[in-house]
Design a protein around this motif. Structure first.
Motif, mmCIF file in Angstrom:
data_model
loop_
_atom_site.group_PDB
_atom_site.id
_atom_site.type_symbol
_atom_site.label_atom_id
_atom_site.label_comp_id
_atom_site.label_asym_id
_atom_site.label_seq_id
_atom_site.Cartn_x
_atom_site.Cartn_y
_atom_site.Cartn_z
ATOM 1 N N ASN A 513 0.835 -1.200 0.000
ATOM 2 C CA ASN A 513 0.000 0.000 0.000
ATOM 3 C C ASN A 513 0.871 1.251 0.000
ATOM 4 O O ASN A 513 0.882 2.032 0.959
ATOM 5 C CB ASN A 513 -0.933 -0.038 1.205
ATOM 6 C CG ASN A 513 -2.108 0.902 1.066
ATOM 7 O OD1 ASN A 513 -2.366 1.428 -0.011
ATOM 8 N ND2 ASN A 513 -2.821 1.118 2.153
ATOM 9 N N SER A 515 0.839 4.045 -1.597
ATOM 10 C CA SER A 515 0.313 5.410 -1.666
ATOM 11 C C SER A 515 -0.329 5.826 -0.350
ATOM 12 O O SER A 515 -1.001 6.856 -0.284
ATOM 13 C CB SER A 515 -0.723 5.534 -2.791
ATOM 14 O OG SER A 515 -1.901 4.833 -2.462
ATOM 15 N N TRP A 516 -0.083 5.042 0.711
ATOM 16 C CA TRP A 516 -0.654 5.418 2.001
ATOM 17 C C TRP A 516 0.280 4.987 3.123
ATOM 18 O O TRP A 516 1.356 5.543 3.294
ATOM 19 C CB TRP A 516 -2.061 4.833 2.153
ATOM 20 C CG TRP A 516 -2.857 5.498 3.227
ATOM 21 C CD1 TRP A 516 -3.325 4.935 4.377
ATOM 22 C CD2 TRP A 516 -3.288 6.870 3.265
ATOM 23 N NE1 TRP A 516 -4.012 5.854 5.123
ATOM 24 C CE2 TRP A 516 -4.006 7.056 4.465
ATOM 25 C CE3 TRP A 516 -3.121 7.953 2.403
ATOM 26 C CZ2 TRP A 516 -4.568 8.290 4.828
ATOM 27 C CZ3 TRP A 516 -3.676 9.179 2.756
ATOM 28 C CH2 TRP A 516 -4.387 9.327 3.955
ATOM 29 N N ASN A 517 -0.070 3.939 3.863
ATOM 30 C CA ASN A 517 0.648 3.657 5.109
ATOM 31 C C ASN A 517 1.973 2.930 4.918
ATOM 32 O O ASN A 517 2.740 2.804 5.860
ATOM 33 C CB ASN A 517 -0.232 2.849 6.067
ATOM 34 C CG ASN A 517 -0.606 1.499 5.509
ATOM 35 O OD1 ASN A 517 -1.527 1.413 4.703
ATOM 36 N ND2 ASN A 517 0.090 0.451 5.912
ATOM 37 N N THR A 522 3.996 10.258 2.428
ATOM 38 C CA THR A 522 2.815 9.790 1.719
ATOM 39 C C THR A 522 2.368 10.752 0.620
ATOM 40 O O THR A 522 2.130 10.343 -0.522
ATOM 41 C CB THR A 522 1.667 9.559 2.721
ATOM 42 O OG1 THR A 522 2.093 8.591 3.679
ATOM 43 C CG2 THR A 522 0.421 9.068 2.024
ATOM 44 N N GLU A 552 -5.859 2.159 -0.647
ATOM 45 C CA GLU A 552 -5.523 3.470 -1.195
ATOM 46 C C GLU A 552 -4.688 3.368 -2.461
ATOM 47 O O GLU A 552 -4.746 4.240 -3.331
ATOM 48 C CB GLU A 552 -4.769 4.305 -0.149
ATOM 49 C CG GLU A 552 -5.620 4.825 0.992
ATOM 50 C CD GLU A 552 -5.781 3.858 2.155
ATOM 51 O OE1 GLU A 552 -6.383 4.241 3.166
ATOM 52 O OE2 GLU A 552 -5.305 2.702 2.035
ATOM 53 N N SER A 783 -2.259 -2.866 7.103
ATOM 54 C CA SER A 783 -3.405 -1.979 6.923
ATOM 55 C C SER A 783 -4.727 -2.708 6.798
ATOM 56 O O SER A 783 -5.770 -2.138 7.089
ATOM 57 C CB SER A 783 -3.192 -1.095 5.692
ATOM 58 O OG SER A 783 -3.016 -1.870 4.534
ATOM 59 N N LYS A 850 -7.208 5.963 7.630
ATOM 60 C CA LYS A 850 -7.531 5.571 6.257
ATOM 61 C C LYS A 850 -7.894 6.813 5.445
ATOM 62 O O LYS A 850 -8.365 7.823 5.993
ATOM 63 C CB LYS A 850 -8.721 4.606 6.245
ATOM 64 C CG LYS A 850 -8.422 3.265 6.900
ATOM 65 C CD LYS A 850 -7.540 2.411 6.011
ATOM 66 C CE LYS A 850 -7.293 1.036 6.592
ATOM 67 N NZ LYS A 850 -6.270 1.036 7.650
ATOM 68 N N ARG A 851 -7.704 6.710 4.149
ATOM 69 C CA ARG A 851 -8.135 7.794 3.274
ATOM 70 C C ARG A 851 -9.606 7.612 2.921
ATOM 71 O O ARG A 851 -10.068 6.481 2.697
ATOM 72 C CB ARG A 851 -7.290 7.830 2.006
ATOM 73 C CG ARG A 851 -7.619 9.040 1.147
ATOM 74 C CD ARG A 851 -6.605 9.266 0.060
ATOM 75 N NE ARG A 851 -7.022 10.363 -0.802
ATOM 76 C CZ ARG A 851 -6.358 10.725 -1.900
ATOM 77 N NH1 ARG A 851 -5.251 10.078 -2.242
ATOM 78 N NH2 ARG A 851 -6.797 11.719 -2.637
#
Length: 939
Positions: A513, A515-517, A522, A552, A783, A850-851
């Motif tokens: 993941n 593009s996030w965690n 980020t 994400e 995640s 979270k997004r």
């Protein structure tokens, strides 16, 4: 008259029970999956399983809610809008595979290095690396580079194995158990069970961690250490033990390189290297004869103190160098206490307790055994102190040397592979010499010239092109991080975007993941994934992504290959990879489709087989051009890494062969009948002293772990590191760039050292006085746990925890928010008070935030409004220091991402409507889940 309701207290649970392996964390516990009408109704622990023996945690039970999660992807997807828009078109698998091949085949025929193939926390790395090797790209690695490579590499270079999947405490005999930097997510069931067992019989537990949660909360003593100083604390313990004479000299002489002779002439081009015989074997002085001899000669008794002069050069034993180093007053408790946040008295008290248990409560087992020098011993003596460590000491820019220091501590005590100490799990112990070296030989339309990852022995093994530039996109195995055994996943996107060291064509990722965690920086990574060049084309031209869920990362890919959930596919937890072994047994396991998918999805490993077949990759294609394997299950059964050695060790040949044997068409069925696992126990008398016990070595050969016995001694002094220092000093034909010479000389010391985390030197500690950390909670794993309807009720959002001193200094109250600032960014988040916390440290749970739009969560979900990530404060590069160079935020030896070096400042803030930064919602191909999610099977 009162009528009591009639309640069925023993409802019919299931029509059928299918046994497989859990995937809700990395423990790989055995589970019984209860089915009603072919639907999962209940999950419980398998009491016959060697890992968990029936114990199951909240994550394992909540696997039901992963199987029916609204966020599950439903079909292959092709991007039809801009990257990040989340606009996709559903396509068939035939079209998806064809698109992938249309992108990949031209790369393979022209320049395979244009593909970067990196996987997240999957458990099939021997297979994914085999695929990448046959494709021909040098650019492959898994998540270990941003997780715990310091722990693994330091252990293997020092003693042939490490904590977690490599070994475990001797739960039956240990009397003192000390944890360093261990959160609750890794190995949670076995550790919980083990702590319960040892505390029930009066053994003590000490937790060393800035944060007192989980295991540290049940410890008898807690050391709330300052982040990044564990190595200094450990070296102070070594100082105290050496001063008191509480080290096991006999163990050191017999089983380590402490007596090996080292060139002590600073003017020699071989200064710091071992004195060797004509066969290349390190030399020692025999205590009985005074003769110079190979360390492993039958009957030799190595001398820890004797020196030797050859050709006018004095050669001194490693033990001399260690005594000089660690008896130095710089490691005295008074000298390190302030920096570590631990009082001198506490350091002395813990050292004294370690010494007392190790040397006054030793254990003797009446087991005869014969060592690699041919000497037969009538007993096994154990020093019942055991250690365990994980990411907390690993994810620092000084993490490799810190992990090395901890391994050296337990070796000096004589507590490795003895009763009561730390014990290896097969296929470990395994010396560095038994591991491959990294390979990077790329040719068009050809497989790579060997495995991507491995263990360098010196500068000659670096992954460099003939012109000296990095051969890999992540710059693994270069002068920037020479011993990067797991690669640098956190640098792939940044380097690909910068075209440094070169540009790529396709980024292919699985369950990462980024593009996030899973990324530092980020927002910056999102910008890199969507950035276009002057001609309007994406800087990273193509992105293929596989995941089971609408994470994400999905919105930023061009082609989505949807994976199954873990109960819908075959997986292989293999001795070739990360098996489920225990210290007394070799074991491996499978997952198998206990239910069939109700969506148009395929297991990622099977998709790789299908792509290999379409491209006719070597290794997957027979001489007549036919495909060797139809799917991953076929590969598991019929693939042979070498004759008789395959992914699974059990039920080979006619079903009765173990370890070695021909492929058995019924192998998977035999595993299923046996509960999804296979165990082969180590014979009595072979289960301790494994690196030197010839009974174990011969058993390991029979199991296929080795082709010949591989006895070795532990490397207190790592000669490989000295070779890199020599190169930095100007010796040898392969030289580092000038700007790295000083760093290599300073950090790559062959004996463990401590130096401050790099971020400390790149920021003003007066401006950023606090340390900021994340921990993974016991109820979550990476995640995907925080989209689970059951587990969300435990951790729906995450505050930033502040210690009492900081809480009172700023006048915080319950419900307050704070602005947290680093050299890279700023967040505004809710705060909470925590007394059991290092006074200069703040922390939060990892990966809860979270997004909006991702994971099928509603836009007002607490994870998306009050949940947050510290990642916004971290960067994959260190703050600039004015030299015009890009300095990776990583350990300089292994490239491990230095997540836990983060320095911040904090101020009270007016409560915003939601945590900041707030990102615009992303459109998800699965939309939002229902407002009410209930899982009920049958009546």
């Amino acid at each position: 008259m009162t009528h009591q309701p009639r309640i069925n207290t023993s409802p019919h649970v299931s029509d059928e029970v299918r046994k497989t392996t859990c995937y809700m964390c990395a423990c790989r516990c055995g589970i019984n999956v209860h089915l009603k009408g072919g639907t999962v109704a209940y999950i419980e622990g398998n009491r016959d399983h060697p890992v968990n023996k029936g114990v199951l945690c909240a994550k394992g039970s909540a696997g039901i809610m992963q199987v029916n999660a609204p966020s599950r992807l439903r079909a292959p997807l092709k991007r039809v809008g801009p990257r990040g828009s989340g606009e996709f078109q559903e396509i068939s698998w035939d079209e998806a595979l064809q698109i992938a091949c249309d992108w990949l085949e031209p790369i393979r025929k022209s320049d395979p290095s244009k593909l970067a193939f990196f996987t997240g926390r999957d458990q099939s790395q021997s297979f994914t690396s085999f695929w990448a090797q046959n494709f021909g790209t040098p650019n492959y690695a898994a998540h270990g580079g941003f997780c715990s490579v310091n722990m693994a590499a330091a252990g293997i270079y020092t003693m042939g194995g490490a904590f977690w999947e490599f070994g475990q405490p001797d739960w039956d005999h240990t009397k003192l158990f000390i944890l360093f930097g261990v959160a609750e997510d890794h190995d949670s069931n076995p550790i919980k069970m083990g702590i319960g067992r040892i505390k029930a019989r009066g053994a003590r537990v000490i937790g060393v961690n800035p944060i007192r949660s989980g295991y540290n909360a049940v410890a008898d003593d807690w050391v709330g250490i300052t982040p990044g100083t564990d190595g200094l604390f450990i070296l102070s313990l070594i100082h105290e033990l050496m001063q008191a004479g509480k080290i096991d000299l006999d163990y050191l002489a017999r089983y380590t390189n402490a007596p090996v002779l080292v060139n002590a002439d600073p003017k020699s081009p071989e200064h710091g290297l071992f004195l060797r015989d004509a066969d290349g074997k390190p030399l020692v002085i025999d205590r009985a004869t005074g003769a110079l001899t190979a360390f492993d000669k039958p009957g030799v008794r190595p001398d820890l103190s004797a020196t030797h002069v050859a050709d006018g050069i004095t050669h001194r034993p490693v033990m001399h160098l260690m005594a000089e180093r660690y008896l130095d007053p710089q490691y005295a408790p008074e000298a390190v206490a302030a920096r570590c946040g631990v009082t001198p008295d506490k350091i002395r008290r813990i050292a004294a307790e370690i010494a007392r248990v190790a040397f006054e409560e030793e254990i003797t087992l009446n087991h005869e055994w014969t060592d690699f020098r041919g000497e037969t011993h009538q007993t096994m003596t154990g020093r019942p102190v055991s250690f365990h460590a994980m990411r907390g000491i690993s994810a620092h820019s000084n993490g490799f040397q810190t992990a090395r220091a901890l391994h050296v501590l337990q070796i000096l005590l004589g507590t490795v592979e003895v009763p009561g100490g730390f014990r290896f799990k097969p296929p470990y112990p395994k010396p560095v010499s038994a591991h491959p070296k990294p390979h990077c030989g790329v040719q068009p339309d050809c497989p790579l010239d060997g495995p991507h990852l491995g263990f360098v022995r010196g500068p000659e093994d670096l992954a460099l092109k003939p012109d000296g530039t990095p051969a890999r996109i992540d710059k693994a195995f270069t002068w920037e991080n020479p011993m990067s055994a797991h690669g640098l996943m956190h640098m792939v996107i940044s380097n690909a975007h910068a075209g440094d060291p070169y540009k790529i064509d396709t980024l292919f990722m699985y369950m990462a993941n980024m593009s996030w965690n899973s990324s530092m920086n980020t927002r910056g990574v999102i910008e890199m994934l969507t950035d276009k060049d002057e001609s309007g084309d994406y800087v990273i031209p193509r992105i293929i992504y596989s995941d089971a869920y609408s994470s994400e990362m999905v919105a930023y890919a061009d082609l989505i290959l949807p994976d199954t959930t873990y109960l819908e596919r075959h997986d292989c937890i293999s001795l070739l990879d990360r098996p489920i072994c225990e210290a007394d047994a070799a074991a491996d396991a499978i997952r198998w489709p206990v239910i069939e998918p109700d969506r148009n999805v395929r297991g990622f490993q099977t998709v790789l087989v299908q792509l290999a077949n379409k491209m006719k990759l070597p290794g997957f294609t027979a001489e007549d051009g036919a495909a060797k394997y139809t799917d991953y299950a076929d590969y598991i059964v019929n693939h042979e890494r070498k004759p008789g050695i395959g992914p699974l060790s059990g039920f080979r040949g006619d079903g009765s062969d173990t370890g070695r044997g021909a492929p058995n068409p019924e192998q998977l069925n035999r595993y299923i009948e046996n509960g999804g696992f296979f165990v082969s126990h180590i014979p009595d008398g072979a289960n301790y002293y494994k690196p030197w016990n010839m009974a174990y070595q011969n058993w390991a050969v029979g199991m296929g772990l080795f082709d010949t016995p591989q006895p070795y001694v532990f490397d207190l002094y790592v000669e490989t590191m000295r070779k890199f220092q020599l190169a930095a000093e100007g010796h040898g034909t392969r030289q580092p760039p000038d700007h790295l010479r000083a760093r290599i000389k300073a950090t790559m010391d062959p004996l463990p050292i401590w130096y401050p985390p790099f971020e400390d030197a790149h920021v003003d500690p007066d401006e950023f006085p606090l340390h900021a950390l994340t921990q993974r909670p016991m109820a979550m794993y990476h995640s995907w746990g925080t989209q689970n309807a059951w587990l969300r009720q435990i951790h729906g959002h995450n505050p930033l925890y502040l210690p009492t001193k900081l809480w009172e200094k700023h006048g915080f109250s319950d419900g307050d928010w704070a602005c947290v600032t680093s050299a890279h960014g700023e967040i505004t988040v809710p705060v909470a008070h925590m007394a059991a916390l290092n006074e200069n440290t703040v922390w939060t749970w990892n990966a809860i935030g979270k997004r909006k739009g991702a994971w099928a969560l509603s836009d007002d979900a607490p994870e998306a409004t009050r949940g947050f990530l510290l990642n916004h404060l971290i960067h994959e590069l260190l703050p600039p220091k004015g030299d015009g160079l890009r300095w990776s935020n990583s350990d300089p030896i292994t490239g491990q991402a230095a997540w836990f070096d983060l320095r911040v400042k904090i101020a009270k803030a007016t409560a915003p409507s939601e945590a900041q930064p707030a990102f615009a919602p992303i459109k998800s191909p699965v939309g939002h889940g229902p407002d009410h999610l209930e899982w009920k099977v049958g009546k």
